[in-house]
Design a protein around this motif. Sequence first.
Motif, short mmCIF file in Angstrom:
data_model
loop_
_atom_site.label_atom_id
_atom_site.label_comp_id
_atom_site.label_asym_id
_atom_site.label_seq_id
_atom_site.Cartn_x
_atom_site.Cartn_y
_atom_site.Cartn_z
N ILE A 187 66.64 120.33 25.42
CA ILE A 187 65.41 119.55 25.49
C ILE A 187 65.43 118.61 26.68
O ILE A 187 64.45 118.46 27.40
N GLU A 188 66.59 117.99 26.93
CA GLU A 188 66.68 117.03 28.04
C GLU A 188 66.54 117.73 29.40
O GLU A 188 65.96 117.17 30.33
N ARG A 189 67.07 118.95 29.51
CA ARG A 189 67.01 119.67 30.78
C ARG A 189 65.63 120.22 31.10
O ARG A 189 65.33 120.55 32.25
N ASN A 190 64.78 120.32 30.07
CA ASN A 190 63.47 120.94 30.25
C ASN A 190 62.37 119.99 29.78
O ASN A 190 62.06 119.94 28.59
N PRO A 191 61.76 119.23 30.70
CA PRO A 191 60.74 118.23 30.33
C PRO A 191 59.56 118.82 29.57
O PRO A 191 58.99 118.16 28.70
N THR A 192 59.16 120.06 29.89
CA THR A 192 58.02 120.65 29.18
C THR A 192 58.36 120.92 27.72
O THR A 192 57.49 120.88 26.85
N ILE A 193 59.65 121.18 27.45
CA ILE A 193 60.08 121.38 26.07
C ILE A 193 59.96 120.08 25.29
O ILE A 193 59.67 120.09 24.09
N VAL A 194 60.18 118.95 25.96
CA VAL A 194 60.05 117.65 25.29
C VAL A 194 58.63 117.48 24.75
O VAL A 194 58.44 117.09 23.60
N MET A 195 57.63 117.78 25.58
CA MET A 195 56.25 117.64 25.14
C MET A 195 55.94 118.61 23.99
O MET A 195 55.24 118.25 23.03
N LEU A 196 56.47 119.82 24.07
CA LEU A 196 56.27 120.80 23.01
C LEU A 196 56.91 120.31 21.70
O LEU A 196 56.32 120.41 20.63
N ALA A 197 58.12 119.77 21.81
CA ALA A 197 58.81 119.26 20.63
C ALA A 197 58.07 118.09 20.02
O ALA A 197 57.98 117.97 18.78
N LEU A 198 57.51 117.21 20.85
CA LEU A 198 56.73 116.08 20.34
C LEU A 198 55.47 116.58 19.64
O LEU A 198 55.04 116.01 18.63
N ALA A 199 54.86 117.64 20.19
CA ALA A 199 53.70 118.24 19.53
C ALA A 199 54.09 118.81 18.18
O ALA A 199 53.33 118.70 17.20
N PHE A 200 55.28 119.42 18.09
CA PHE A 200 55.77 119.92 16.81
C PHE A 200 55.90 118.77 15.80
O PHE A 200 55.48 118.90 14.64
N LEU A 201 56.49 117.66 16.24
CA LEU A 201 56.66 116.52 15.35
C LEU A 201 55.31 115.97 14.89
O LEU A 201 55.16 115.56 13.74
N LEU A 202 54.33 115.97 15.81
CA LEU A 202 52.99 115.51 15.45
C LEU A 202 52.40 116.43 14.38
O LEU A 202 51.79 115.95 13.40
N MET A 203 52.58 117.73 14.53
CA MET A 203 52.06 118.69 13.56
C MET A 203 52.79 118.55 12.22
O MET A 203 52.17 118.58 11.15
N VAL A 234 59.19 129.61 26.59
CA VAL A 234 60.38 130.28 27.15
C VAL A 234 59.96 131.26 28.24
O VAL A 234 60.59 131.33 29.30
N LEU A 235 58.88 132.00 28.01
CA LEU A 235 58.37 132.91 29.03
C LEU A 235 57.93 132.15 30.28
O LEU A 235 58.18 132.58 31.41
N ASN A 236 57.27 131.01 30.08
CA ASN A 236 56.87 130.17 31.22
C ASN A 236 58.08 129.69 32.01
O ASN A 236 58.07 129.65 33.25
N MET A 237 59.16 129.32 31.29
CA MET A 237 60.37 128.87 31.95
C MET A 237 61.01 129.99 32.76
O MET A 237 61.50 129.77 33.88
#
Length: 253
Positions: A187-203, A234-237
């Motif tokens: 998560i720390e190495r991939n900033p876009t994953i951070v936003m995705l993970a935060l969206a998961f937590l919001l959901m 992952v595909l985007n990465m």
Amino acid sequence: MDIAALVTDPAAWVALVTLVVMEVVLGIDNLIFISILTNKLPPEHRERARKIGIGLALIMRLGLLGTVAWIVQLTNPIFEAFGHPFSWKDLILIAGGLFLVYKATKEIHHSVDVDDHKEDMVGAGKDVVKMSFASAIGQILILDLVFSIDSIITAVGMTPHLPIMIVAVIAAVTVMLLAATPLANFIERNPTIVMLALAFLLMIGGTLIVEGFGVHVPKGYIYAAMAFSASVEVLNMVVRNRKKKKSGSQTLH
């Protein structure tokens, strides 16, 4: 049924495997929160905070298993409002959901607003004020309580045998412990994953709230949506990495 009878009972093994898988899946929510939150700590304290947070989750769940009769009573209505009976479990889910929504919304705001560095879960930048170790553990403990009660009530609904519940909880928490650091580093190495993970937590927070108000949301839909979103990212990465490599090779030539 004693331990020897459970060991030789095929139905008990099926129940154990099913419950372990269910506990691991339910633990994903907690693990994402712990991973993102501990990344906000100074690097030398992160792994210790994860171990303490997950260890507290194990202690809490085992302790709650010792009070199964009391846990079951948490589902009994204590008052009625808006035409819906509320139990202690409902109130705990609503409070936990509101906490998750608040934290996720706050961190999404901090990620979007580059001038706001008062509190940043991902710990990026030298000017970030790090969260204190005690504060991180306290917030992990709050979510551990919410997810532990939900986990134990699910376990009670799947099997009446306490030894199976104990083994399943220990197995699930062990998986969380092994996966915590790799997930946090990813998560720390991939900033876009951070936003995705935060969206998961919001959901997930929204799901806890609506379930507290008596609206059942099938977990399969939630985790399927999470898996699909993660697959797309992952595909985007992969595409971004290939473009970087291609650009780098062209620069060398």
